[in-house]
Design a protein around this motif. Structure first.
Motif, PDB file in Angstrom:
ATOM      1  N   ASN A 106     -40.022  -7.323 -13.951  1.00 15.82           N
ATOM      2  CA  ASN A 106     -38.697  -7.961 -13.571  1.00 15.82           C
ATOM      3  C   ASN A 106     -37.785  -6.926 -14.543  1.00 15.82           C
ATOM      4  O   ASN A 106     -38.039  -6.724 -15.664  1.00 15.82           O
ATOM      5  N   ILE A 107     -37.453  -5.713 -13.816  1.00 13.02           N
ATOM      6  CA  ILE A 107     -36.508  -4.520 -14.584  1.00 13.02           C
ATOM      7  C   ILE A 107     -35.220  -4.781 -15.003  1.00 13.02           C
ATOM      8  O   ILE A 107     -34.552  -4.114 -15.340  1.00 13.02           O
ATOM      9  N   GLN A 126     -38.737  -7.081  -9.636  1.00 10.71           N
ATOM     10  CA  GLN A 126     -37.804  -8.207  -9.312  1.00 10.71           C
ATOM     11  C   GLN A 126     -36.532  -7.546  -9.925  1.00 10.71           C
ATOM     12  O   GLN A 126     -36.613  -6.650 -11.119  1.00 10.71           O
ATOM     13  N   GLU A 127     -35.310  -8.112  -9.698  1.00 10.00           N
ATOM     14  CA  GLU A 127     -34.114  -7.545  -9.822  1.00 10.00           C
ATOM     15  C   GLU A 127     -34.014  -5.857  -9.911  1.00 10.00           C
ATOM     16  O   GLU A 127     -33.583  -5.295 -10.791  1.00 10.00           O
ATOM     17  N   SER A 128     -34.587  -5.425  -8.835  1.00  7.31           N
ATOM     18  CA  SER A 128     -34.394  -3.843  -8.425  1.00  7.31           C
ATOM     19  C   SER A 128     -33.111  -3.320  -7.981  1.00  7.31           C
ATOM     20  O   SER A 128     -33.105  -2.283  -7.782  1.00  7.31           O
ATOM     21  N   ASP A 129     -32.077  -4.306  -7.970  1.00  8.42           N
ATOM     22  CA  ASP A 129     -30.741  -3.480  -7.420  1.00  8.42           C
ATOM     23  C   ASP A 129     -29.652  -4.407  -8.005  1.00  8.42           C
ATOM     24  O   ASP A 129     -29.881  -5.533  -8.481  1.00  8.42           O
ATOM     25  N   LYS A 130     -28.522  -4.062  -7.773  1.00  7.11           N
ATOM     26  CA  LYS A 130     -27.357  -4.584  -8.426  1.00  7.11           C
ATOM     27  C   LYS A 130     -26.851  -5.634  -7.485  1.00  7.11           C
ATOM     28  O   LYS A 130     -27.016  -5.779  -6.328  1.00  7.11           O
ATOM     29  N   ARG A 131     -26.358  -6.969  -8.116  1.00 13.59           N
ATOM     30  CA  ARG A 131     -26.226  -8.022  -7.454  1.00 13.59           C
ATOM     31  C   ARG A 131     -24.654  -8.182  -6.954  1.00 13.59           C
ATOM     32  O   ARG A 131     -24.463  -9.166  -6.569  1.00 13.59           O
ATOM     33  N   THR A 145     -42.948 -14.929 -25.897  1.00 10.93           N
ATOM     34  CA  THR A 145     -43.135 -16.171 -26.318  1.00 10.93           C
ATOM     35  C   THR A 145     -43.435 -17.191 -25.031  1.00 10.93           C
ATOM     36  O   THR A 145     -44.003 -18.086 -25.118  1.00 10.93           O
ATOM     37  N   ALA A 146     -43.190 -16.552 -23.693  1.00 15.90           N
ATOM     38  CA  ALA A 146     -43.497 -17.255 -22.556  1.00 15.90           C
ATOM     39  C   ALA A 146     -44.042 -16.420 -21.398  1.00 15.90           C
ATOM     40  O   ALA A 146     -43.961 -15.211 -21.226  1.00 15.90           O
ATOM     41  N   PRO A 147     -45.012 -17.157 -20.534  1.00 17.02           N
ATOM     42  CA  PRO A 147     -45.710 -16.443 -19.510  1.00 17.02           C
ATOM     43  C   PRO A 147     -45.011 -16.557 -18.095  1.00 17.02           C
ATOM     44  O   PRO A 147     -45.622 -17.105 -17.224  1.00 17.02           O
ATOM     45  N   LEU A 148     -43.820 -15.993 -18.062  1.00 12.37           N
ATOM     46  CA  LEU A 148     -42.904 -16.230 -16.933  1.00 12.37           C
ATOM     47  C   LEU A 148     -43.574 -15.267 -15.920  1.00 12.37           C
ATOM     48  O   LEU A 148     -43.553 -15.610 -14.585  1.00 12.37           O
ATOM     49  N   ASP A 149     -44.196 -14.225 -16.065  1.00 15.19           N
ATOM     50  CA  ASP A 149     -44.680 -13.493 -15.133  1.00 15.19           C
ATOM     51  C   ASP A 149     -46.132 -13.365 -14.912  1.00 15.19           C
ATOM     52  O   ASP A 149     -46.973 -13.563 -15.967  1.00 15.19           O
ATOM     53  N   LEU A 151     -41.560  -7.653 -20.184  1.00 14.46           N
ATOM     54  CA  LEU A 151     -42.597  -6.793 -20.124  1.00 14.46           C
ATOM     55  C   LEU A 151     -43.407  -6.877 -18.698  1.00 14.46           C
ATOM     56  O   LEU A 151     -43.626  -7.830 -18.102  1.00 14.46           O
ATOM     57  N   PRO A 152     -44.027  -5.861 -18.472  1.00 13.50           N
ATOM     58  CA  PRO A 152     -44.580  -5.873 -16.898  1.00 13.50           C
ATOM     59  C   PRO A 152     -46.006  -6.460 -17.175  1.00 13.50           C
ATOM     60  O   PRO A 152     -46.513  -6.499 -18.509  1.00 13.50           O
ATOM     61  N   VAL A 153     -46.610  -6.992 -16.041  1.00 16.66           N
ATOM     62  CA  VAL A 153     -47.874  -7.462 -15.894  1.00 16.66           C
ATOM     63  C   VAL A 153     -48.858  -6.810 -15.162  1.00 16.66           C
ATOM     64  O   VAL A 153     -48.265  -6.178 -14.019  1.00 16.66           O
TER      65      VAL A 153
END
Length: 237
Positions: free
Chosen positions: A13-14, A44-49, A192-196, A224-226
């Motif tokens: 998620n960039i 994820q989130e690779s473009d402007k919204r 602190t969280a394993p979102l990815d 951070l990347p996984v």
């Protein structure tokens, strides 16, 4: 007898290439991807919204410097992927058979994207799930139905927005799947969280997985990347 192919997939998620210093720096994301050296990158989130929802990454540089091409998933000419979900892959190593968008139940402009590769015979799904538990449950059920229709191995990757290490997410995806949590990937300043995470289904197994920690990754985004190294099995006759 089985043939086996190894595949490295990264999920990242960039945050529209905006780092923790609040500067948009696409070059920094490219350098992180170079560190990881994956065969497939799910973003994820690779473009402007807003506006034309332009992609934030230098696609030509990714192709020239790292060998990545983007799966054709956009509905807007300047976007990267769909609803910010993009899949880049190394064209010299992988043969893209089909790319498609997966519509999910949602209250927000989110969805999932998929790229099926004839070689090594696996489908990679990129997801960015909703913020509420109820919406996520509906989305996971829809993704389970999608995967159950597949007659080939599936690797799902993305930002699941699930904070707990346990919970019902695995149950919603069915007993035929394996959920892989490489580790805590959010927040990049203090993970602190394993979102990815990743999900595997079919003749594919985890060899190893990890959160990519580097000085550059710690500043490039709030995630951070996984990374997962997976092995795809092919039955031989």
């Amino acid at each position: 007898m089985n043939n086996r192919t190894q595949l490295r997939v990264a999920s990242y998620n960039i945050r529209k290439a905006v780092g923790l210093d609040w500067r948009r720096d696409a070059e920094r994301i490219v350098r992180v991807l170079h560190e990881i050296d994956a065969d497939v990158v799910v973003l994820q989130e690779s473009d402007k919204r807003v506006g034309q929802r332009s992609g934030v990454l230098p696609a030509a540089q990714l192709q020239n410097d790292l060998g990545y091409v983007m799966a054709d998933l956009s509905i807007r000419p300047r976007s990267h992927g769909w609803h910010g979900n993009a899949i880049f892959y190394r064209q010299n190593a992988l043969d893209l058979k089909q790319a498609n968008r997966i519509h999910l139940p949602t209250l927000e402009p989110r969805g999932a994207v998929a790229a099926r590769f004839a070689q090594p015979g696996v489908e990679v799904i990129g997801v960015h799930l909703g913020l509420t538990r109820r919406i996520r449950a509906r989305q996971l059920s829809a993704l389970r139905a999608y995967m159950e229709r597949a007659d080939h191995p599936v690797l799902m990757a993305g930002d699941f927005n699930i904070w707990a290490r346990g919970g019902p997410a695995g149950d919603l995806l069915g007993q035929e799947t394996e959920m892989v949590l490489p580790g805590n990937s959010f927040h990049a300043a203090r993970p602190t969280a394993p979102l990815d995470r990743f999900v595997l289904r079919g003749n594919i197994r985890q060899v190893s997985s990890h959160v990519h920690h580097s000085a550059l990754a710690a500043k490039a985004s709030d995630h951070l990347p996984v990374v997962i190294d997976a092995e795809v099995s092919h039955a031989c006759t």
